[in-house]
Design a protein around this motif. Structure first.
Motif, PDB file in Angstrom:
ATOM      1  N   LYS A 167       0.834  -1.196   0.000  1.00  0.00           N
ATOM      2  CA  LYS A 167       0.000   0.000   0.000  1.00  0.00           C
ATOM      3  C   LYS A 167       0.872   1.250   0.000  1.00  0.00           C
ATOM      4  CE  LYS A 167      -3.716  -2.333   2.540  1.00  0.00           C
ATOM      5  NZ  LYS A 167      -4.574  -2.312   3.760  1.00  0.00           N
ATOM      6  N   GLY A 168       1.899   1.248  -0.846  1.00  0.00           N
ATOM      7  CA  GLY A 168       2.808   2.374  -0.927  1.00  0.00           C
ATOM      8  C   GLY A 168       2.067   3.666  -1.235  1.00  0.00           C
ATOM      9  N   THR A 169       2.410   4.725  -0.500  1.00  0.00           N
ATOM     10  CA  THR A 169       1.689   5.988  -0.672  1.00  0.00           C
ATOM     11  C   THR A 169       2.512   7.122  -0.089  1.00  0.00           C
ATOM     12  OG1 THR A 169      -0.428   7.081  -0.308  1.00  0.00           O
ATOM     13  CG2 THR A 169       0.452   5.800   1.522  1.00  0.00           C
ATOM     14  N   TRP A 170       1.996   8.343  -0.238  1.00  0.00           N
ATOM     15  CA  TRP A 170       2.583   9.519   0.380  1.00  0.00           C
ATOM     16  C   TRP A 170       1.826   9.829   1.673  1.00  0.00           C
ATOM     17  CZ3 TRP A 170       6.967  11.882  -1.226  1.00  0.00           C
ATOM     18  CH2 TRP A 170       7.412  11.611  -2.518  1.00  0.00           C
ATOM     19  N   TRP A 171       2.578  10.285   2.686  1.00  0.00           N
ATOM     20  CA  TRP A 171       1.994  10.656   3.973  1.00  0.00           C
ATOM     21  C   TRP A 171       2.398  12.090   4.290  1.00  0.00           C
ATOM     22  CZ3 TRP A 171      -0.797   6.877   6.656  1.00  0.00           C
ATOM     23  CH2 TRP A 171      -0.628   5.553   6.196  1.00  0.00           C
ATOM     24  N   ARG A 172       1.463  12.841   4.836  1.00  0.00           N
ATOM     25  CA  ARG A 172       1.735  14.219   5.221  1.00  0.00           C
ATOM     26  C   ARG A 172       1.751  14.318   6.736  1.00  0.00           C
ATOM     27  NH1 ARG A 172       4.211  18.816   3.490  1.00  0.00           N
ATOM     28  NH2 ARG A 172       3.271  20.657   4.489  1.00  0.00           N
ATOM     29  N   GLY A 173       2.807  14.954   7.278  1.00  0.00           N
ATOM     30  CA  GLY A 173       2.914  15.089   8.724  1.00  0.00           C
ATOM     31  C   GLY A 173       3.439  16.446   9.134  1.00  0.00           C
ATOM     32  N   SER A 174       3.287  16.739  10.417  1.00  0.00           N
ATOM     33  CA  SER A 174       3.830  17.979  10.975  1.00  0.00           C
ATOM     34  C   SER A 174       5.313  17.819  11.309  1.00  0.00           C
ATOM     35  CB  SER A 174       3.052  18.371  12.226  1.00  0.00           C
ATOM     36  OG  SER A 174       3.025  17.304  13.156  1.00  0.00           O
ATOM     37  N   TYR A 175       5.666  16.645  11.836  1.00  0.00           N
ATOM     38  CA  TYR A 175       7.053  16.309  12.166  1.00  0.00           C
ATOM     39  C   TYR A 175       7.269  14.837  11.835  1.00  0.00           C
ATOM     40  CZ  TYR A 175       6.968  20.658  14.845  1.00  0.00           C
ATOM     41  OH  TYR A 175       6.835  21.968  15.220  1.00  0.00           O
ATOM     42  N   VAL A 176       8.536  14.447  11.682  1.00  0.00           N
ATOM     43  CA  VAL A 176       8.909  13.049  11.488  1.00  0.00           C
ATOM     44  C   VAL A 176       9.941  12.692  12.550  1.00  0.00           C
ATOM     45  CG1 VAL A 176      10.132  11.415   9.990  1.00  0.00           C
ATOM     46  CG2 VAL A 176       8.424  12.953   9.018  1.00  0.00           C
ATOM     47  N   VAL A 177       9.770  11.528  13.172  1.00  0.00           N
ATOM     48  CA  VAL A 177      10.743  11.031  14.141  1.00  0.00           C
ATOM     49  C   VAL A 177      11.195   9.647  13.696  1.00  0.00           C
ATOM     50  CG1 VAL A 177      11.268  10.560  16.547  1.00  0.00           C
ATOM     51  CG2 VAL A 177       9.547  12.290  15.974  1.00  0.00           C
ATOM     52  N   GLY A 178      12.475   9.509  13.428  1.00  0.00           N
ATOM     53  CA  GLY A 178      13.033   8.220  13.032  1.00  0.00           C
ATOM     54  C   GLY A 178      13.406   7.385  14.240  1.00  0.00           C
ATOM     55  N   CYS A 179      12.629   6.328  14.481  1.00  0.00           N
ATOM     56  CA  CYS A 179      12.921   5.363  15.556  1.00  0.00           C
ATOM     57  C   CYS A 179      13.178   4.015  14.896  1.00  0.00           C
ATOM     58  CB  CYS A 179      11.754   5.273  16.531  1.00  0.00           C
ATOM     59  SG  CYS A 179      11.268   6.837  17.269  1.00  0.00           S
ATOM     60  N   ASP A 180      13.900   4.045  13.778  1.00  0.00           N
ATOM     61  CA  ASP A 180      14.019   2.872  12.910  1.00  0.00           C
ATOM     62  C   ASP A 180      15.357   2.165  13.009  1.00  0.00           C
ATOM     63  OD1 ASP A 180      14.947   5.255  11.817  1.00  0.00           O
ATOM     64  OD2 ASP A 180      14.465   4.727   9.760  1.00  0.00           O
ATOM     65  N   GLY A 181      15.983   2.202  14.203  1.00  0.00           N
ATOM     66  CA  GLY A 181      17.100   1.329  14.485  1.00  0.00           C
ATOM     67  C   GLY A 181      18.443   1.808  13.973  1.00  0.00           C
ATOM     68  N   PRO A 182      19.491   1.010  14.229  1.00  0.00           N
ATOM     69  CA  PRO A 182      20.860   1.432  13.895  1.00  0.00           C
ATOM     70  C   PRO A 182      21.110   1.630  12.401  1.00  0.00           C
ATOM     71  CG  PRO A 182      20.810  -0.862  14.636  1.00  0.00           C
ATOM     72  CD  PRO A 182      19.463  -0.288  14.908  1.00  0.00           C
ATOM     73  N   ARG A 183      20.316   1.007  11.551  1.00  0.00           N
ATOM     74  CA  ARG A 183      20.455   1.204  10.105  1.00  0.00           C
ATOM     75  C   ARG A 183      19.406   2.190   9.585  1.00  0.00           C
ATOM     76  NH1 ARG A 183      21.382  -5.170   8.348  1.00  0.00           N
ATOM     77  NH2 ARG A 183      23.361  -5.435   9.483  1.00  0.00           N
ATOM     78  N   SER A 184      19.058   3.137  10.384  1.00  0.00           N
ATOM     79  CA  SER A 184      17.967   4.072  10.151  1.00  0.00           C
ATOM     80  C   SER A 184      17.936   4.669   8.747  1.00  0.00           C
ATOM     81  CB  SER A 184      18.065   5.208  11.169  1.00  0.00           C
ATOM     82  OG  SER A 184      17.172   6.252  10.853  1.00  0.00           O
TER      83      SER A 184
END
Length: 550
Positions: free
Chosen positions: A152-169
């Motif tokens: 379900k690949g798509t575009w997302w709109r946000g106010s901020y982004v926080v990367g909590c996606d691990g050591p290979r972020s």
């Protein structure tokens, strides 16, 4: 206002989502997996008192029922017991939560994430998008747009982004943030097994066990209990990249169990195995515009018994209360910038302490010149890491934070240093109920705590309008940020009528002698990054209104 987009559905990302939702900030969590975690008993985490309280407050789940609070800690060198520690049973005695020696909690990581996912399932402000892998970020002054690929690949709109996606972020890489440090600082062979050991409920660090042989067991093994008779055992591996074969691991298990039992190998059930590799890395930047990183995406640590998840959860707690006012009221740039300033400094100090101690602890070279009684000194440093104490393991303080107020006329010392986590004392809330201080954190409000001996034996209605209370209540109402007024019979090191100002993440801003509205307002305003500056549009509107009135 668009939601905050959190990339990564591990413990840090899920905790951040819950913390923001509790402050009425909507979130989207992008989970590249299927939305559930594989049960792996060899992947467990140790949480300290403050991070355990954070998860329990957010989920409403007493984690002691899902994990194990250690009854004690034993450190052994060869056959000699070097140190024994008995912990206060905070899980069984709620009045003991603020005790000086609380028990760490050992819990399987999939159980922890399961508790967080269950809490989020009933949270209408949080959407979890599974099988959504981030591959692009575009940001401008008004917000951030990200793209995910997958079914379900798509575009997302946000106010901020926080990367909590691990050591290979992916977030860190897309933001071109450097991540310097060292790879494979330590390697451990890991096994989870069901077995009966002589130290029920006690964690154990055994250095230089006398039964070790060439190629087996190595010089250090750690045993940590889990529920239902399960233990996680970790063997420190020699430097190098030698393959850990099943035969070698079974040899470690059998030899260690026989040595600890001082006889034949007891019966056991091997449940899970793995290899845990420790890296030490620290991102150069933790914020780029509207994009932040947290947890393993921002730092990797874990040598000498320390546990990086603790610091990741503290990242989430620190960032959540700063993003909430930015989302509700507009950006406070100094407040948002302080996330990197505070958290990076604390993690950097822990990494420096561990890196400085590693040569001494692993080779023994020069130890006598640093620590009296080299064997016991070495053991004390290792114990600090495992138990969350000292420079290697204890939670950091924000005494040098840009959010710390300058010297205030009415400031007085208490046992909690400025910028440190507050003690978890029993307080009377505004509705008259008796609760623990930490139960009131993370609600989008600062806490103002009055120390008033004797109030605990009277109903709040009898003293809420007496003495200094009306004046203090008026001062709290006038603060530039929502605040809750609490009362406690006592606080470590505080005299009667001391007033403590506590941040939403539980760190002390200041302690004042009596009711000092000006000092209290100044301290709260500084803790928010200073006065709010009007935007260019607001300044233009004000100028137009002024011109029109002439």
């Amino acid at each position: 206002m668009d939601p905050v987009i959190i990339v990564g559905a591990g413990p840090v990302g899920l905790t951040l989502a819950l913390a923001l939702a509790r402050q009425e900030v909507p979130c989207v969590v992008l989970d590249e997996g299927p939305g559930k975690d594989e049960p792996r008993l060899a992947r467990s985490v140790v949480l300290r008192e403050d991070t355990t309280a954070l998860i329990e407050r957010l989920t409403g789940v007493p984690l002691g029922e899902a994990g194990t609070h250690w009854a004690g800690w034993r450190s052994v060198r060869r056959k000699q017991v070097m140190r024994e520690v008995t912990f206060d049973d905070a899980a069984e005695d709620p009045e003991n939560l603020g005790a000086p020696n609380p028990a760490p909690l050992h819990i399987a990581q999939h159980v922890l994430t399961g508790a967080l996912r269950t809490a989020l399932a009933g949270e209408p402000l949080v959407k979890i998008a599974v099988e959504s892998r981030l591959d692009a970020i575009e940001q401008e002054t008004s917000g951030v747009t990200v793209h995910t690929r997958g079914p379900k690949g798509t575009w997302w709109r946000g106010s901020y982004v926080v990367g909590c996606d691990g050591p290979r972020s992916t977030v860190r890489k897309l933001m071109d943030i450097r991540f310097p440090g060292r790879t494979a600082v330590e390697r451990h062979a890991v096994a989870a097994l069901r077995v009966e050991l002589p130290w029920e409920g006690q964690a154990l660090l055994h250095r230089m066990p006398p039964w070790r042989t060439s190629g087996a067991s190595g010089g250090e093994v750690t045993g940590r209990p889990l529920p239902e008779g399960v233990w996680r055992l970790d063997w420190l591996l020699p430097p190098g990249k030698d393959l850990v074969t099943p035969e070698l691991l079974v040899g470690h298990v059998r030899e260690t169990l026989a040595g600890w039992s001082e006889g034949p190998t007891p019966s056991y059930e091997l449940l899970d195995t793995g290899v845990h590799t420790v890296h030490h890395r620290l991102a150069r930047r933790w914020r780029v515009g509207r994009v932040f990183i947290a947890g393993d995406a921002a730092h990797c640590l874990g040598a000498l018994g320390t546990h990086g998840l603790d610091e990741g959860l503290r990242d989430a707690d620190n960032l959540a209360w700063k993003l909430a006012p930015a989302w509700h009221q507009g950006p406070r740039e100094a407040l948002l910038d302080s996330y990197q300033t505070e958290r990076r400094a604390v993690v950097a100090a822990r990494l420096r302490a561990a890196d400085q101690a590693l040569p001494l602890l692993r080779t023994g070279s020069g130890l006598r010149s640093y620590v009296r009684g080299s064997a016991r000194g070495l053991d004390a440093l290792l114990t600090d890491g495992h138990l969350g104490q000292g420079a290697i393991g204890s939670p950091g303080t924000y005494a040098e934070s840009p959010l710390a107020p300058k010297e205030l006329e009415g400031e007085v010392p208490v046992d909690t240093p400025r910028g440190a986590p507050v003690a978890d004392v029993r307080v009377t809330a505004e509705d008259g109920s008796f609760v623990q201080l930490r139960d009131r954190l993370g609600r989008g409000a600062m806490l103002v705590l009055l120390i008033a001996p004797g109030t605990g034996v009277w109903e709040r209605k009898h003293w809420a309008t007496a003495g200094i209370m009306p004046r203090l209540a008026a001062a709290v109402t006038a603060l530039p940020y929502p605040a809750e007024l609490l009362v406690a019979e006592s606080y470590p090191g505080a005299a009667a009528h001391t007033v403590l100002l506590v941040r939403p993440d539980g760190h002390l801003v200041t302690a004042l002698s009596g009711v000092r509205p000006a000092d209290l307002y100044t301290a709260a305003e500084t803790a928010l990054g200073g006065p709010v500056k009007a935007s260019a549009e607001e300044e233009e509107e004000e100028a137009s209104a002024t011109a029109g009135s002439r």
